[in-house]
Design an enzyme around this catalytic site. Structure first.
Site, PDB file in Angstrom:
ATOM      1  N   SER A 197     -80.232 -20.920 -33.429  1.00  0.00           N
ATOM      2  CA  SER A 197     -81.539 -20.752 -32.766  1.00  0.00           C
ATOM      3  C   SER A 197     -81.304 -20.732 -31.263  1.00  0.00           C
ATOM      4  O   SER A 197     -80.349 -21.357 -30.768  1.00  0.00           O
ATOM      5  CB  SER A 197     -82.437 -21.943 -33.122  1.00  0.00           C
ATOM      6  OG  SER A 197     -83.564 -21.984 -32.265  1.00  0.00           O
ATOM      7  N   LYS A 216     -78.890 -27.343 -33.956  1.00  0.00           N
ATOM      8  CA  LYS A 216     -78.534 -25.924 -33.790  1.00  0.00           C
ATOM      9  C   LYS A 216     -77.441 -25.757 -32.728  1.00  0.00           C
ATOM     10  O   LYS A 216     -76.593 -24.853 -32.837  1.00  0.00           O
ATOM     11  CB  LYS A 216     -79.776 -25.111 -33.447  1.00  0.00           C
ATOM     12  CG  LYS A 216     -80.818 -25.058 -34.567  1.00  0.00           C
ATOM     13  CD  LYS A 216     -80.290 -24.375 -35.829  1.00  0.00           C
ATOM     14  CE  LYS A 216     -81.397 -24.166 -36.862  1.00  0.00           C
ATOM     15  NZ  LYS A 216     -80.923 -23.473 -38.085  1.00  0.00           N
ATOM     16  N   TYR A 243     -83.889 -31.002 -33.765  1.00  0.00           N
ATOM     17  CA  TYR A 243     -83.605 -29.660 -34.320  1.00  0.00           C
ATOM     18  C   TYR A 243     -82.679 -28.903 -33.366  1.00  0.00           C
ATOM     19  O   TYR A 243     -81.685 -28.301 -33.790  1.00  0.00           O
ATOM     20  CB  TYR A 243     -84.933 -28.925 -34.509  1.00  0.00           C
ATOM     21  CG  TYR A 243     -84.838 -27.482 -34.932  1.00  0.00           C
ATOM     22  CD1 TYR A 243     -84.674 -27.135 -36.265  1.00  0.00           C
ATOM     23  CD2 TYR A 243     -84.944 -26.453 -33.986  1.00  0.00           C
ATOM     24  CE1 TYR A 243     -84.618 -25.800 -36.655  1.00  0.00           C
ATOM     25  CE2 TYR A 243     -84.896 -25.125 -34.369  1.00  0.00           C
ATOM     26  CZ  TYR A 243     -84.729 -24.803 -35.701  1.00  0.00           C
ATOM     27  OH  TYR A 243     -84.672 -23.479 -36.073  1.00  0.00           O
TER      28      TYR A 243
HETATM   29  N1  LIG Z   1     -88.633 -18.619 -37.379  1.00  0.00           N
HETATM   30  C1  LIG Z   1     -88.087 -18.888 -36.209  1.00  0.00           C
HETATM   31  O1  LIG Z   1     -88.737 -18.751 -35.146  1.00  0.00           O
HETATM   32  C2  LIG Z   1     -86.658 -19.345 -36.144  1.00  0.00           C
HETATM   33  C3  LIG Z   1     -86.043 -19.369 -34.884  1.00  0.00           C
HETATM   34  C4  LIG Z   1     -84.717 -19.781 -34.799  1.00  0.00           C
HETATM   35  C5  LIG Z   1     -84.038 -20.140 -35.937  1.00  0.00           C
HETATM   36  N2  LIG Z   1     -84.647 -20.122 -37.163  1.00  0.00           N
HETATM   37  C6  LIG Z   1     -83.860 -20.516 -38.328  1.00  0.00           C
HETATM   38  O2  LIG Z   1     -83.960 -19.509 -39.311  1.00  0.00           O
HETATM   39  C7  LIG Z   1     -83.646 -20.079 -40.575  1.00  0.00           C
HETATM   40  C8  LIG Z   1     -84.664 -19.601 -41.579  1.00  0.00           C
HETATM   41  O3  LIG Z   1     -85.925 -20.101 -41.219  1.00  0.00           O
HETATM   42  P1  LIG Z   1     -87.268 -19.259 -41.313  1.00  0.00           P
HETATM   43  O4  LIG Z   1     -87.862 -19.262 -39.964  1.00  0.00           O
HETATM   44  O5  LIG Z   1     -87.024 -17.967 -42.003  1.00  0.00           O
HETATM   45  O6  LIG Z   1     -88.150 -20.253 -42.201  1.00  0.00           O
HETATM   46  P2  LIG Z   1     -88.976 -20.086 -43.542  1.00  0.00           P
HETATM   47  O7  LIG Z   1     -89.682 -18.780 -43.595  1.00  0.00           O
HETATM   48  O8  LIG Z   1     -89.776 -21.317 -43.670  1.00  0.00           O
HETATM   49  O9  LIG Z   1     -87.826 -20.037 -44.648  1.00  0.00           O
HETATM   50  C9  LIG Z   1     -86.993 -21.126 -44.883  1.00  0.00           C
HETATM   51  C10 LIG Z   1     -86.200 -20.828 -46.142  1.00  0.00           C
HETATM   52  O10 LIG Z   1     -85.276 -21.872 -46.353  1.00  0.00           O
HETATM   53  C11 LIG Z   1     -85.451 -22.383 -47.680  1.00  0.00           C
HETATM   54  N3  LIG Z   1     -85.083 -23.785 -47.623  1.00  0.00           N
HETATM   55  C12 LIG Z   1     -85.633 -24.748 -46.875  1.00  0.00           C
HETATM   56  N4  LIG Z   1     -84.984 -25.913 -47.050  1.00  0.00           N
HETATM   57  C13 LIG Z   1     -83.996 -25.643 -47.938  1.00  0.00           C
HETATM   58  C14 LIG Z   1     -82.968 -26.415 -48.524  1.00  0.00           C
HETATM   59  N5  LIG Z   1     -82.832 -27.713 -48.240  1.00  0.00           N
HETATM   60  N6  LIG Z   1     -82.123 -25.823 -49.398  1.00  0.00           N
HETATM   61  C15 LIG Z   1     -82.252 -24.513 -49.705  1.00  0.00           C
HETATM   62  N7  LIG Z   1     -83.197 -23.731 -49.170  1.00  0.00           N
HETATM   63  C16 LIG Z   1     -84.050 -24.291 -48.312  1.00  0.00           C
HETATM   64  C17 LIG Z   1     -86.902 -22.095 -48.027  1.00  0.00           C
HETATM   65  O11 LIG Z   1     -87.063 -21.946 -49.415  1.00  0.00           O
HETATM   66  P3  LIG Z   1     -87.875 -22.935 -50.384  1.00  0.00           P
HETATM   67  O12 LIG Z   1     -88.988 -23.555 -49.574  1.00  0.00           O
HETATM   68  O13 LIG Z   1     -88.382 -21.990 -51.438  1.00  0.00           O
HETATM   69  O14 LIG Z   1     -86.862 -23.899 -50.861  1.00  0.00           O
HETATM   70  C18 LIG Z   1     -87.074 -20.737 -47.361  1.00  0.00           C
HETATM   71  O15 LIG Z   1     -86.560 -19.708 -48.174  1.00  0.00           O
HETATM   72  C19 LIG Z   1     -83.593 -21.592 -40.367  1.00  0.00           C
HETATM   73  O16 LIG Z   1     -82.246 -22.006 -40.271  1.00  0.00           O
HETATM   74  C20 LIG Z   1     -84.293 -21.771 -39.040  1.00  0.00           C
HETATM   75  O17 LIG Z   1     -83.873 -22.940 -38.389  1.00  0.00           O
HETATM   76  C21 LIG Z   1     -85.947 -19.729 -37.280  1.00  0.00           C
END
Ligand SMILES: NC(=O)c1ccc[n+]([C@@H]2O[C@H](COP(=O)([O-])OP(=O)(O)OC[C@H]3O[C@@H](n4cnc5c(N)ncnc54)[C@H](OP(=O)(O)O)[C@@H]3O)[C@@H](O)[C@H]2O)c1
Length: 260
Positions: A141, A158, A154
């Site tokens: 991130s 990261k 968090y």
């Molecule tokens: N969105 C942003 O702005 C942003 C920015 C920087 C980094 N990120 C990073 O991007 C990654 C994906 O996040 P996202 O934004 O796409 O969030 P999201 O839409 O909420 O998706 C999170 C995914 O992770 C799964 N998950 C959560 N905890 C888990 C666990 N303990 N074991 C296995 N699966 C798990 C969830 O599935 P279930 O709930 O079905 O288990 C879901 O498929 C993360 O690492 C996050 O830190 C996001």
């Protein structure tokens, strides 16, 4: 259609929605067999069904070693290899100042965001990549490259993941490349608190004038997974519409342009 990953197999953790699902779809479109994980088998399977015929959904909490091992074994049984691992599952239960957090929230954040990538990397290296090579992509991130209020633990997780990416790149070279993506604010459930009520304000701070979509990150994951990036390892690719350069002086210039 070009299929640079035809015959290759990828595991994407945390792929039932958001960035993981977009990454899985991009890898599948590029010809790969794809295994999508989520905490429940049901969610993982539903996501896999939406991706296409070479996608398999497997329930595996990212920090559960037995389920992770079983997932890697099933992947090799089903498709014959694991050439790409996307350590994407992430969590943020520790909202607020760092000193207000308890050990439970700290440990959960670090377990999912940092330990799980180590665990899954070890498993795929032992099962396939150690002998045959491959590419690992970690979802970090921009919070790991800067500091800010409310998401301190968090961000620490990261930042450590970005460091881990470099460390593993050295340890696993030359046959396995390890890189990271560092998204800015992307339209997903995890980040809702950052954009849902105030998307306009985020857009104003973003030089490319929109928040990110999961596909923006999926495309970068595909680049780092494929041989198009074959001389890149240990790097973190920022995908943020310019949000990082947009902070500080550039943000002032942008604001002046918008106001002017
Ligand atoms: N969105 C942003 O702005 C942003 C920015 C920087 C980094 N990120 C990073 O991007 C990654 C994906 O996040 P996202 O934004 O796409 O969030 P999201 O839409 O909420 O998706 C999170 C995914 O992770 C799964 N998950 C959560 N905890 C888990 C666990 N303990 N074991 C296995 N699966 C798990 C969830 O599935 P279930 O709930 O079905 O288990 C879901 O498929 C993360 O690492 C996050 O830190 C996001």
């Amino acid at each position: 259609m070009s299929e640079p990953l035809a015959g290759r197999t990828a595991i994407v953790t945390g792929a039932s929605r958001g960035i993981g699902l977009a990454a899985a779809a991009a890898l599948h479109d590029a010809g790969a067999n794809v295994v999508l994980t989520a905490r429940t088998e049901e969610a993982a399977r539903a996501a896999a069904d939406s991706v296409g015929p070479r996608a398999l959904g497997i329930g595996a909490h990212a920090t559960d070693e037995d389920l992770a091992r079983a997932c890697v074994e099933r992947t090799v049984e089903a498709f014959g290899s694991v050439d790409v691992l996307v350590n994407n599952a992430g969590t943020n239960p520790a909202y607020g100042p760092v000193l207000a957090q308890d050990h439970g929230r700290f440990a959960k954040t670090l377990d999912v965001n940092l330990w799980a990538p180590i665990l899954w990397s070890r498993l795929v290296v032992d099962a396939w990549m150690g002998e045959h090579g491959g590419s690992i992509v970690n979802t970090a991130s921009i919070g790991g490259l800067s500091v800010g209020p409310d998401l301190g633990i968090y961000h620490v997780s990261k930042a450590a993941l970005i460091h881990l990416t470099k460390q593993l790149a050295i340890e696993l070279a030359p046959s396995i490349r390890v890189n990271a993506v560092a998204p800015g604010v992307v339209r997903t459930k995890l980040a809702e608190a950052l954009w849902k009520e105030h998307e306009g304000a985020v857009v104003e701070r973003t030089p490319l004038a929109r928040i990110g979509e999961p596909d923006d990150v999926g495309a970068a994951v595909l680049f780092l997974a494929s041989s198009a990036s074959s001389w890149i390892t240990g790097e973190t690719l920022v995908i943020d519409g310019g949000q990082m350069i947009g902070s500080g002086a550039a943000a002032d210039a942008l604001a002046a342009r918008v106001e002017g």
